[in-house]
Design a protein around this motif. Structure first.
Motif, PDB file in Angstrom:
ATOM      1  N   VAL A  30       9.536   5.689   5.075  1.00 37.04           N
ATOM      2  CA  VAL A  30       9.161   7.051   5.446  1.00 37.04           C
ATOM      3  C   VAL A  30      10.142   7.945   4.705  1.00 37.04           C
ATOM      4  O   VAL A  30      11.349   7.899   4.965  1.00 37.04           O
ATOM      5  N   GLY A  31       9.623   8.716   3.741  1.00 39.93           N
ATOM      6  CA  GLY A  31      10.547   9.474   2.917  1.00 39.93           C
ATOM      7  C   GLY A  31       9.970  10.738   2.320  1.00 39.93           C
ATOM      8  O   GLY A  31       8.813  11.093   2.535  1.00 39.93           O
ATOM      9  N   ILE A  32      10.811  11.376   1.555  1.00 43.16           N
ATOM     10  CA  ILE A  32      10.470  12.585   0.814  1.00 43.16           C
ATOM     11  C   ILE A  32      10.306  12.176  -0.642  1.00 43.16           C
ATOM     12  O   ILE A  32      11.107  11.410  -1.176  1.00 43.16           O
ATOM     13  N   MET A  33       9.274  12.690  -1.282  1.00 42.38           N
ATOM     14  CA  MET A  33       9.060  12.389  -2.694  1.00 42.38           C
ATOM     15  C   MET A  33       9.328  13.624  -3.546  1.00 42.38           C
ATOM     16  O   MET A  33       9.037  14.746  -3.133  1.00 42.38           O
ATOM     17  N   LEU A  93       0.864  -1.176   0.000  1.00 43.75           N
ATOM     18  CA  LEU A  93       0.000   0.000   0.000  1.00 43.75           C
ATOM     19  C   LEU A  93       0.899   1.224   0.000  1.00 43.75           C
ATOM     20  O   LEU A  93       1.853   1.286   0.774  1.00 43.75           O
ATOM     21  N   ASP A  94       0.599   2.200  -0.855  1.00 46.40           N
ATOM     22  CA  ASP A  94       1.361   3.445  -0.923  1.00 46.40           C
ATOM     23  C   ASP A  94       0.475   4.605  -0.477  1.00 46.40           C
ATOM     24  O   ASP A  94      -0.696   4.688  -0.876  1.00 46.40           O
ATOM     25  N   VAL A  95       1.027   5.503   0.326  1.00 45.28           N
ATOM     26  CA  VAL A  95       0.345   6.708   0.771  1.00 45.28           C
ATOM     27  C   VAL A  95       1.333   7.860   0.657  1.00 45.28           C
ATOM     28  O   VAL A  95       2.466   7.754   1.123  1.00 45.28           O
ATOM     29  N   ALA A  96       0.901   8.961   0.023  1.00 48.56           N
ATOM     30  CA  ALA A  96       1.780  10.123  -0.121  1.00 48.56           C
ATOM     31  C   ALA A  96       0.936  11.394  -0.127  1.00 48.56           C
ATOM     32  O   ALA A  96      -0.209  11.398  -0.571  1.00 48.56           O
ATOM     33  N   ALA A  97       1.513  12.463   0.367  1.00 48.26           N
ATOM     34  CA  ALA A  97       0.916  13.793   0.280  1.00 48.26           C
ATOM     35  C   ALA A  97       1.838  14.637  -0.583  1.00 48.26           C
ATOM     36  O   ALA A  97       3.038  14.709  -0.317  1.00 48.26           O
ATOM     37  N   GLN A  98       1.282  15.228  -1.650  1.00 48.62           N
ATOM     38  CA  GLN A  98       2.103  15.976  -2.608  1.00 48.62           C
ATOM     39  C   GLN A  98       1.637  17.414  -2.730  1.00 48.62           C
ATOM     40  O   GLN A  98       0.444  17.688  -2.770  1.00 48.62           O
ATOM     41  N   PHE A  99       2.593  18.318  -2.816  1.00 52.87           N
ATOM     42  CA  PHE A  99       2.362  19.745  -3.046  1.00 52.87           C
ATOM     43  C   PHE A  99       3.104  20.129  -4.315  1.00 52.87           C
ATOM     44  O   PHE A  99       4.296  19.860  -4.436  1.00 52.87           O
ATOM     45  N   THR A 145       5.698  24.107  -8.220  1.00 53.20           N
ATOM     46  CA  THR A 145       5.485  24.840  -9.472  1.00 53.20           C
ATOM     47  C   THR A 145       4.515  24.011 -10.302  1.00 53.20           C
ATOM     48  O   THR A 145       4.062  22.959  -9.863  1.00 53.20           O
ATOM     49  N   ASP A 146       4.215  24.440 -11.522  1.00 49.90           N
ATOM     50  CA  ASP A 146       3.327  23.663 -12.379  1.00 49.90           C
ATOM     51  C   ASP A 146       3.947  22.330 -12.792  1.00 49.90           C
ATOM     52  O   ASP A 146       3.230  21.423 -13.196  1.00 49.90           O
ATOM     53  N   ASN A 147       5.271  22.216 -12.713  1.00 46.80           N
ATOM     54  CA  ASN A 147       5.948  21.003 -13.169  1.00 46.80           C
ATOM     55  C   ASN A 147       6.643  20.207 -12.073  1.00 46.80           C
ATOM     56  O   ASN A 147       7.006  19.057 -12.300  1.00 46.80           O
ATOM     57  N   TYR A 148       6.853  20.777 -10.917  1.00 48.71           N
ATOM     58  CA  TYR A 148       7.688  20.161  -9.883  1.00 48.71           C
ATOM     59  C   TYR A 148       6.878  19.959  -8.605  1.00 48.71           C
ATOM     60  O   TYR A 148       6.353  20.912  -8.036  1.00 48.71           O
ATOM     61  N   GLY A 149       6.751  18.696  -8.170  1.00 50.75           N
ATOM     62  CA  GLY A 149       6.026  18.386  -6.943  1.00 50.75           C
ATOM     63  C   GLY A 149       6.941  17.800  -5.896  1.00 50.75           C
ATOM     64  O   GLY A 149       7.928  17.136  -6.218  1.00 50.75           O
ATOM     65  N   LEU A 150       6.622  18.045  -4.645  1.00 53.01           N
ATOM     66  CA  LEU A 150       7.350  17.432  -3.547  1.00 53.01           C
ATOM     67  C   LEU A 150       6.374  17.093  -2.440  1.00 53.01           C
ATOM     68  O   LEU A 150       5.270  17.602  -2.395  1.00 53.01           O
ATOM     69  N   GLY A 151       6.781  16.168  -1.585  1.00 57.31           N
ATOM     70  CA  GLY A 151       5.888  15.754  -0.519  1.00 57.31           C
ATOM     71  C   GLY A 151       6.514  14.703   0.366  1.00 57.31           C
ATOM     72  O   GLY A 151       7.735  14.535   0.385  1.00 57.31           O
ATOM     73  N   ILE A 152       5.656  14.008   1.090  1.00 49.96           N
ATOM     74  CA  ILE A 152       6.100  12.935   1.972  1.00 49.96           C
ATOM     75  C   ILE A 152       5.442  11.639   1.504  1.00 49.96           C
ATOM     76  O   ILE A 152       4.332  11.651   0.969  1.00 49.96           O
ATOM     77  N   ALA A 153       6.150  10.528   1.692  1.00 49.20           N
ATOM     78  CA  ALA A 153       5.651   9.229   1.230  1.00 49.20           C
ATOM     79  C   ALA A 153       5.860   8.182   2.321  1.00 49.20           C
ATOM     80  O   ALA A 153       6.851   8.212   3.040  1.00 49.20           O
TER      81      ALA A 153
END
Length: 181
Positions: A102-105, A58-64, A67-75
Motif C-alpha cells: 500500500v503506497g504512493i506512486m 497483480l498491480d492496481v494503481a490510481a494516477q493523477f 502536470t503534463d510530465n509528473y504523475g502521482l497516485g496510490i498503488a
C-alpha cells in the motif's frame, strides 16, 4: 541502499522542477487521470531467492497527472512468492507467502509517449508468514508508456525490522490504463 533511495528522491524532485501547469484535484478527467491494472512477474533475489523460485502478482494503481510530465497516485496489489521444491527451511514461511503493498506512486514522463521513470513507496503487509511483520518498501521503475499501456522493469525491496527474511525481487510488469470519466 540509503544512497539509492536518496538518489531516486532527488532525481524525481529535480525532474518536477521544470514542470509547467499544475492541476488541482477538482480537474480530474479522462485526459489526466486513470486506473492502472496489470500483472508482474519477478525473480526473488537476496535471502528470499534461496526459498522462492518466482513471484507473480497483480498491480492496481490510481494516477493523477499533476502536470503534463509528473504523475502521482496510490498503488496496491498482491504478489505471491512461490516456494522452491528444494527450498531451505526458513522459519516463518509457509508454502510460499504473499505481499500486499500500500503506497504512493510517483512518475515522471518526459514525453506523452516513450520512456518514463518512477517509484512506489509505502508499506507492505506479508501474508502466510509466522512473524507477519511487513515493512516499508520501495519499488523503483524504468519503462515505456503510451496512451493505453505501460511496460516496465522494477526492483522491489521490503525493509523489515526482523531481517531474517530479506524480501527483494527484480522483474517486469505490464499495466493497462482505464480512463476516469
Amino acid at each position: 541502499m540509503k544512497k539509492l533511495i536518496l538518489s531516486i528522491t532527488l532525481l524525481i524532485a529535480g525532474l518536477t522542477v521544470h514542470a509547467q501547469q499544475v492541476r488541482e484535484l477538482d480537474e480530474i478527467n479522462e485526459d489526466n487521470s486513470w486506473l492502472k491494472l496489470g500483472v508482474n512477474l519477478g525473480a526473488p533475489v537476496g535471502d528470499v531467492g534461496n526459498y522462492s523460485s518466482f513471484a507473480l502478482g497483480l498491480d492496481v494503481a490510481a494516477q493523477f497527472m499533476r502536470t503534463d510530465n509528473y504523475g502521482l497516485g496510490i498503488a496496491t496489489g498482491y504478489t505471491k512468492y512461490f516456494e522452491k521444491s528444494s527450498a531451505e527451511n526458513y522459519d516463518g514461511l509457509n508454502d510460499g507467502f504473499g505481499a500486499i503493498p500500500v503506497g504512493i506512486m510517483f512518475r515522471y514522463y518526459p514525453q506523452p509517449e516513450g520512456f518514463f521513470i518512477g517509484t512506489d513507496v509505502g508499506y507492505t503487509f506479508l501474508t502466510s508468514v509466522n512473524s507477519s511483520d511487513g515493512g516499508a518498501y520501495i519499488r523503483p521503475q524504468l519503462g515505456y508508456h503510451n496512451y493505453d499501456w505501460n511496460i516496465y522493469g522494477y526492483y522491489n525491496q521490503v525493509f523489515r525490522a526482523d531481517p531474517s527474511i530479506d524480501v527483494q525481487s527484480i522483474g517486469v510488469a505490464v499495466t493497462y490504463n482505464i480512463r476516469f470519466k
